[in-house]
Design a protein around this motif. Sequence first.
Motif, PDB file in Angstrom:
ATOM      1  N   LYS A 191       0.843  -1.220   0.000  1.00 39.33           N
ATOM      2  CA  LYS A 191       0.000   0.000   0.000  1.00 39.33           C
ATOM      3  C   LYS A 191       0.863   1.250   0.000  1.00 39.33           C
ATOM      4  N   ALA A 192       2.027   1.160   0.619  1.00 44.53           N
ATOM      5  CA  ALA A 192       2.935   2.320   0.669  1.00 44.53           C
ATOM      6  C   ALA A 192       3.796   2.402  -0.600  1.00 44.53           C
ATOM      7  N   GLY A 193       3.542   1.503  -1.551  1.00 45.54           N
ATOM      8  CA  GLY A 193       4.270   1.566  -2.831  1.00 45.54           C
ATOM      9  C   GLY A 193       5.626   0.892  -2.800  1.00 45.54           C
ATOM     10  N   MET A 194       5.867   0.047  -1.780  1.00 44.84           N
ATOM     11  CA  MET A 194       7.167  -0.645  -1.718  1.00 44.84           C
ATOM     12  C   MET A 194       7.077  -2.023  -2.372  1.00 44.84           C
ATOM     13  N   ARG A 195       8.250  -2.511  -2.809  1.00 47.08           N
ATOM     14  CA  ARG A 195       8.315  -3.889  -3.299  1.00 47.08           C
ATOM     15  C   ARG A 195       8.596  -4.794  -2.104  1.00 47.08           C
ATOM     16  N   VAL A 196       8.008  -5.980  -2.142  1.00 48.40           N
ATOM     17  CA  VAL A 196       8.241  -6.909  -1.025  1.00 48.40           C
ATOM     18  C   VAL A 196       8.811  -8.223  -1.535  1.00 48.40           C
ATOM     19  N   ARG A 197       9.942  -8.586  -0.944  1.00 48.28           N
ATOM     20  CA  ARG A 197      10.552  -9.900  -1.181  1.00 48.28           C
ATOM     21  C   ARG A 197      10.321 -10.695   0.087  1.00 48.28           C
ATOM     22  N   CYS A 198      10.078 -11.981  -0.070  1.00 53.25           N
ATOM     23  CA  CYS A 198       9.860 -12.809   1.120  1.00 53.25           C
ATOM     24  C   CYS A 198      10.882 -13.952   1.137  1.00 53.25           C
TER      25      CYS A 198
END
Length: 323
Positions: free
Chosen positions: A146-153
């Motif tokens: 939602k904050a426009g960040m990319r997420v790696r898990c």
Amino acid sequence: MDQAAHPSQRLVGCPLPAAVEVYEVGPRDGLQNELRTLATADKVRLIDGLVDAGLKRIEATSFVPPKWIPQLADAEKVLERVKRPPGVVFSALVPNLKGLERAQAAGLQEAAVFLSVTESHSKKNLNKTVAEALATVREVSDAAVKAGMRVRCYLSTVWGCPYEGAVAIDQVVALCRQLQGLGLYQLSLGDTIGVGTPKQTEQIVTAVAEVFPIPMLALHLHDTRGTALANALVGLQLGIATLDSSVGGLGGCPYAPGAAGNLATEDLVYLLQGLGIATGVSLPRLVEAGQLAQELIGRKLSGKYLQAAIGEREKAASRLPPA
Ligand code: HMG
Ligand code: MG
């Protein structure tokens, strides 16, 4: 003929990616595990050196409580001081919403969330059950996206667990299904304690690819038993185009006894170069960064290419006439 001129060549009949993203974890996975805590200025020198070597993806630190990982307590200061040229994506480990707030305040555009396949490692590493860790990963990913960040898990203990031993592939796949729909752009499969072998790697990647397509996968291989490079090659043959590695082979997990360093970045880049796969990384500059890491840490690092290159440099220097 120069091998490097033929990126589309095949190795044992399999097409290889033309380019690979090397995801550098030394400043995080490496330094979190060292007894010696580096000064902020030295971390900054090391990370700047990695940027100068051409690495475009760098996990610079962790926004975990300093009580858990005191070596990375200066996360904000490090990110404030490192060179952040356009085109280089910095990331950091984020364990919860508080960590995400800190990452955002530090201006990061990417967060790395993490959980384990096995209950015992999850408890030791996160003080949470797998279900609780999954709920946190959901919450953090949602807020980050939602904050426009990319997420790696990261998914840890995929190849084996320091507390539970062998891990069933079905258990890995079931957890991967629960990670679907979270907006992750990448899932990095972790051989946390470096027990993996090539056949097992083929089976794991093939099974997980039923849930997350190959372009979304990365491999995070620790090299405890010397099989990381062989497993990386299997990943390449299956089309994996992001590989995690650590300068000089630094690395480990304080909550995974017996885990040794990550696959060394120099060894990986040397392999990729030899296969004609583009990385954008300069090996000589990488060796300089590795040499700096070794000096700062104060012990011989495990990276094989690094040690060979240092040996050659020393031999060449000893042949020079005295100044
Ligand atoms: P916790 O201690 O169980 O509980 O931590 P908490 O959430 O109640 O927090 C306790 C205190 O920490 C509180 O402060 C919080 O405010 C504070 P107090 O009230 O006591 O003053 N706190 C924070 N402070 C700063 N930043 C934060 C933060 N969060 C809470 N983000 C927690 C639970 C999940 C946070 C903890 O267990 C944790 O961070 N664990 C991570 C440990 C770690 O970094 N392990 C190594 C990395 S994983 C790895 O290496 C594997 C990997 O490489 C892949 C592979 O190889 O497979 C990724
Ligand atoms: Mg690791």
